[in-house]
Design a protein around this motif. Sequence first.
Motif, PDB file in Angstrom:
ATOM      1  N   LYS B  20    -112.416  29.094  -4.217  1.00  0.00           N
ATOM      2  CA  LYS B  20    -111.396  28.995  -5.267  1.00  0.00           C
ATOM      3  C   LYS B  20    -110.104  28.380  -4.731  1.00  0.00           C
ATOM      4  CE  LYS B  20    -113.207  32.428  -8.477  1.00  0.00           C
ATOM      5  NZ  LYS B  20    -113.148  33.807  -8.992  1.00  0.00           N
ATOM      6  N   SER B  22    -109.921  26.261  -2.449  1.00  0.00           N
ATOM      7  CA  SER B  22    -110.196  24.880  -2.025  1.00  0.00           C
ATOM      8  C   SER B  22    -110.429  23.945  -3.197  1.00  0.00           C
ATOM      9  CB  SER B  22    -111.445  24.842  -1.144  1.00  0.00           C
ATOM     10  OG  SER B  22    -111.425  25.869  -0.220  1.00  0.00           O
ATOM     11  N   GLY B  23    -110.414  24.492  -4.405  1.00  0.00           N
ATOM     12  CA  GLY B  23    -110.686  23.639  -5.569  1.00  0.00           C
ATOM     13  C   GLY B  23    -112.152  23.297  -5.719  1.00  0.00           C
ATOM     14  N   LYS B  24    -113.019  24.048  -5.047  1.00  0.00           N
ATOM     15  CA  LYS B  24    -114.449  23.703  -5.088  1.00  0.00           C
ATOM     16  C   LYS B  24    -115.241  24.567  -6.070  1.00  0.00           C
ATOM     17  CE  LYS B  24    -114.653  21.453  -0.672  1.00  0.00           C
ATOM     18  NZ  LYS B  24    -114.049  21.779   0.611  1.00  0.00           N
ATOM     19  N   ALA B  25    -114.586  25.557  -6.660  1.00  0.00           N
ATOM     20  CA  ALA B  25    -115.285  26.389  -7.640  1.00  0.00           C
ATOM     21  C   ALA B  25    -115.516  25.568  -8.908  1.00  0.00           C
ATOM     22  CB  ALA B  25    -114.443  27.621  -7.961  1.00  0.00           C
ATOM     23  N   TYR B  27    -115.882  25.430 -12.677  1.00  0.00           N
ATOM     24  CA  TYR B  27    -115.618  26.116 -13.953  1.00  0.00           C
ATOM     25  C   TYR B  27    -116.305  25.335 -15.072  1.00  0.00           C
ATOM     26  CZ  TYR B  27    -112.105  28.672 -11.294  1.00  0.00           C
ATOM     27  OH  TYR B  27    -111.476  29.466 -10.370  1.00  0.00           O
ATOM     28  N   GLN B  29    -115.235  23.531 -17.430  1.00  0.00           N
ATOM     29  CA  GLN B  29    -114.782  22.160 -17.706  1.00  0.00           C
ATOM     30  C   GLN B  29    -115.083  21.203 -16.558  1.00  0.00           C
ATOM     31  OE1 GLN B  29    -113.084  25.387 -17.761  1.00  0.00           O
ATOM     32  NE2 GLN B  29    -111.855  24.536 -19.398  1.00  0.00           N
ATOM     33  N   ASP B  30    -115.614  21.727 -15.447  1.00  0.00           N
ATOM     34  CA  ASP B  30    -115.927  20.867 -14.300  1.00  0.00           C
ATOM     35  C   ASP B  30    -117.396  20.444 -14.271  1.00  0.00           C
ATOM     36  OD1 ASP B  30    -113.303  21.445 -13.551  1.00  0.00           O
ATOM     37  OD2 ASP B  30    -113.919  23.140 -12.298  1.00  0.00           O
ATOM     38  N   VAL B  32    -120.614  18.494 -14.940  1.00  0.00           N
ATOM     39  CA  VAL B  32    -120.960  17.137 -15.373  1.00  0.00           C
ATOM     40  C   VAL B  32    -122.474  17.004 -15.265  1.00  0.00           C
ATOM     41  CG1 VAL B  32    -120.689  14.665 -14.956  1.00  0.00           C
ATOM     42  CG2 VAL B  32    -118.771  16.209 -14.494  1.00  0.00           C
ATOM     43  N   LEU B 190    -106.435  31.518 -18.343  1.00  0.00           N
ATOM     44  CA  LEU B 190    -105.912  30.238 -17.846  1.00  0.00           C
ATOM     45  C   LEU B 190    -106.917  29.102 -18.066  1.00  0.00           C
ATOM     46  CD1 LEU B 190    -103.315  29.162 -16.312  1.00  0.00           C
ATOM     47  CD2 LEU B 190    -103.357  31.519 -17.022  1.00  0.00           C
ATOM     48  N   ALA B 191    -108.197  29.408 -17.990  1.00  0.00           N
ATOM     49  CA  ALA B 191    -109.194  28.372 -18.287  1.00  0.00           C
ATOM     50  C   ALA B 191    -109.528  28.431 -19.768  1.00  0.00           C
ATOM     51  CB  ALA B 191    -110.455  28.604 -17.473  1.00  0.00           C
ATOM     52  N   PRO B 192    -109.271  27.355 -20.495  1.00  0.00           N
ATOM     53  CA  PRO B 192    -109.698  27.342 -21.902  1.00  0.00           C
ATOM     54  C   PRO B 192    -111.229  27.409 -21.990  1.00  0.00           C
ATOM     55  CG  PRO B 192    -108.147  25.554 -21.427  1.00  0.00           C
ATOM     56  CD  PRO B 192    -108.573  26.127 -20.114  1.00  0.00           C
ATOM     57  N   ILE B 240    -115.852  31.706 -13.991  1.00  0.00           N
ATOM     58  CA  ILE B 240    -115.182  32.053 -15.251  1.00  0.00           C
ATOM     59  C   ILE B 240    -113.689  32.209 -15.012  1.00  0.00           C
ATOM     60  CG2 ILE B 240    -115.055  33.786 -17.092  1.00  0.00           C
ATOM     61  CD1 ILE B 240    -118.109  34.234 -16.557  1.00  0.00           C
ATOM     62  N   GLY B 241    -112.916  31.397 -15.714  1.00  0.00           N
ATOM     63  CA  GLY B 241    -111.468  31.378 -15.500  1.00  0.00           C
ATOM     64  C   GLY B 241    -110.732  32.374 -16.369  1.00  0.00           C
ATOM     65  N   ARG B 274    -105.474  23.693 -25.161  1.00  0.00           N
ATOM     66  CA  ARG B 274    -104.741  24.961 -25.207  1.00  0.00           C
ATOM     67  C   ARG B 274    -104.459  25.405 -26.637  1.00  0.00           C
ATOM     68  NH1 ARG B 274    -105.007  29.282 -22.529  1.00  0.00           N
ATOM     69  NH2 ARG B 274    -105.311  27.916 -20.738  1.00  0.00           N
TER      70      ARG B 274
END
Lengths: 164, 761
Positions: B20, B22-25, B27, B29-30, B32, B190-192, B240-241, B274
């Motif tokens: 988390k 490191s930005g590697k989780a 979510y 919206q990530d 693809v 925080l995560a829509p 899950i955000g 949002r």
Amino acid sequence: MPTDTHKITFTINGRKMERTISPSLLLIDLIREELSLKGTKPGCLEGECGACTVLINGDAISSCLYLAVNVNGKEITTIEGLSTDDRNAPFDPVQEAMIQHGGVQCGYCTPGMVMSIKAFQEHCEANRFVPGREEIKKAIEGNLCRCTGYTKIIDAVESLFEGE
Amino acid sequence: MQKELKVIGKPMPKLDAGIKVSGKAVYGQDVVLPDMLYGAILRTEYPVAELVSIDTSKAEQLAGVVSIITADDVDVNNISYRRDHPALKKGRVNCIRDEIAAVAAETPAIAREALKLIEVKYNVQEGVFDPFEALKDDAPQINEFSSHEKNKNISHPFHYEHGDLQQQKDKSAHIVTSRYFLPRMTHACLAPCAITADYSNIDNRLTLYSVTQVPFLYQRDMAHVLKMEPSRIRVIQTVIGGGFGSKLDMYPYEPICALLAMKSGRPVQITFDREEEFIASPTRQKMVIDLTSGVDEKGKFTFRVAKIIMDNGAYTSWGATTPFVMMQTFSSMYQMPACVFDADAVYTNNVYAGSFRGYGNPQATFAVERNIDLLAEKLGMDKAEIRLLNANFRGEFTGQELEFNTCGHKDALEMVIDGVGKTRKENDKDQKRYKKGIGFASMLHVGGGAKIYPSDGCGTILKMDDYGYLTIITGSSEIGQGSETVLGMMAAEELGIGIEKIRVINTDTDIKPWDVGVHASRTSFVAGNSLLGAIKELKTKLSPKAAEMLKTDEDDLEYDGGTVKSIKTGESIKIDKVARQIHFKGPNDLLTVSHYYEPGSKFADKNFKGNISGAYAFAAQAIEVEVDTYTGNVRVLNIHMAQDVGKVLNPLGLGGQIEGGVVMGMGYALTEELKVDNGYILNPSFHEYKLPTACDIPEIHFYPIETIDEAGPYGAKGVGEAPLIPTAAAIANAVSNAIGVEIDSLPITPEKVLQALSNKS
């Protein structure tokens, strides 16, 4: 080349890049969609939550409010650029402090929070300034967190300056 | 002799913290997928209207649009346990969230553009936005699927009672009656919301990359809506955000995404922005509580009569069942000889309410605790003392038949009363302008699951490989609360292996065994007990072999430092060596086991009586505030929070849950309200809906109380919801104490404070 595109060159996480983009492209979309760096998080796209914070020439900015054309000639650091290649010490001290102090729960605000803290830390170090808790709170006020109640994040930031 | 714990009770960073930070989780919206399309939903422009026509022809012409659906294009069942909620609305709309059509297109921009080209003709109608109006005989039926006999606009009525009310009234020296107004609060994760649906017509299977916190109920609900077999639906939970109860129900956007994927023959992703998150996510129940309570001349509580009207909104979610939790607070928080409780979830044309951390309990606690202060004032009794006198106790069997086998209520009260006394400082500011006050509140909540579904259990599968690494496959879900870390710690404790050798797999319904989901603060308790049961079974394979190799008895073994040891001889053998011997030498078995744990709780009977949880959590808060009587601003100075957690498992994670819950409670108390006017949402942005920020954070003093409940893992109880529950009540009591006015509604905004002050003078 169509007139509604711009050529920009920039450095992102130490890599030099050249891109042809539309002038209305937001920096967050350049980062997430064009460069597939998904660590930068869209939270509100109106500059209120701080989840999409990145560094431009060391300053923390909301990438949802910043046009990508403005990074021409500049240096971008995203959350992916903070981690190191060292298998034994993969984290930046800010990341390490957030892990050890329990500053992470759902983690969605975390990348933006870490980038804001990084900019603050570098600013303080450049000015040989050791911040107190109230200054730390002010520094991360623009980053919303719904899980932690901020206390452990403040603890994490405080720990970066211990012994100074 | 109790074994000394080496891992449990020591601070452990979250297992998922590394990915988390490191930005590697990944979510929602990530995600693809190859060939993925982007979906968008057309919502109504008016809260209440007849849908005269929907013309999608222009949108279909737009280059890049792949498919469009309306209610006429799909064959589906209704959503919700009341089956009163169509995923796509047909004929009429009932609230401002209503979904009329959906588009799948090559890019998000094209999908949004296509929505603008869909032409909808509305016949706008008057709505009913006040639940009291909706209860009148001449009110129209708001939800056409409403089926309750009590009233056409009641989705779900509840009635509960115990004790001899008249006798208790007769005993009462003082009786107070108040009406309390509790607002809509929204989760503001925080995560829509985000979902990606992928349907394969080769094997007729649907894969959903979802943010649900109840994957197995969701799988079943999705199957019902889509008229599919549940087992053909694979739910993969992304990181899950934020959940907080918001992801307990399945919402229309989720089956809509699946329908778009089925129609398009390609994966489809829907993410909210949002504004849509504010408009289309359910809220905490707005409600009006009429509460009458009594007290005898010595200060013992005599009775409570509560009558609650909840604004259900246009459709029903699990949130309509919050009275199930609220009635426990009225019936059993503090010793309570008699209680009568009625609550009705009433349909209106407002946005519908959902479930939210605390599940009605913050509202109920607000009413109960405000009334206690009023009773104390009538009696002239100290507000701390009256609470201590009536505190719950170990061994108490309440009127609702809850069994308090352990109870830290009185200890919690004593600790916060003592704590707030110590941090109290003289008012060093302008005494005329700034007024300080202290408020107290307690909380009672389930702490060992809640038996409201046919099973409250959780399954665990364990796999230890040939190298001594352990995979925990748990039915339970991680939504940021840290339960997977606690599970890892338990396994490390019991098997004596390092936590770095433990993996927790918990995101895929094709793999993990059943669990009812994240709710009722149950995961560490229920999933923890399930894991401990599985480890016991794993040891029935490991221990005989280890004993054989060490030439000793099974009860002489200790698991420690990656080895199995003979306590008598001190001789040890590496655990991975035991695993390999079992696998390759004999009995040629794998270290794979599974276990299902069902809490020993009971179902409530038809009168809502019964011991529905395996354990109960208690807490008390004492909060000091400073009120600026010129501006009406309330500043929280110190929060003292003591909670009976049974046993501290991970102090780092526990502290985070406490602080996070308390701060969420501060938002509920002071700033947060989703404002709805004639069915329209007025403040759908972070600019106008104010979450607490770092600058609002007071000192939070936390005192965990360990009562070691034998039902819980290592004695632990549920934790997650409790810290939020009493916070708003304690703050309201503190503000009232500071300025001597009645606080009967939330949030306590500067306007309300100034108004109350001006009414007083």
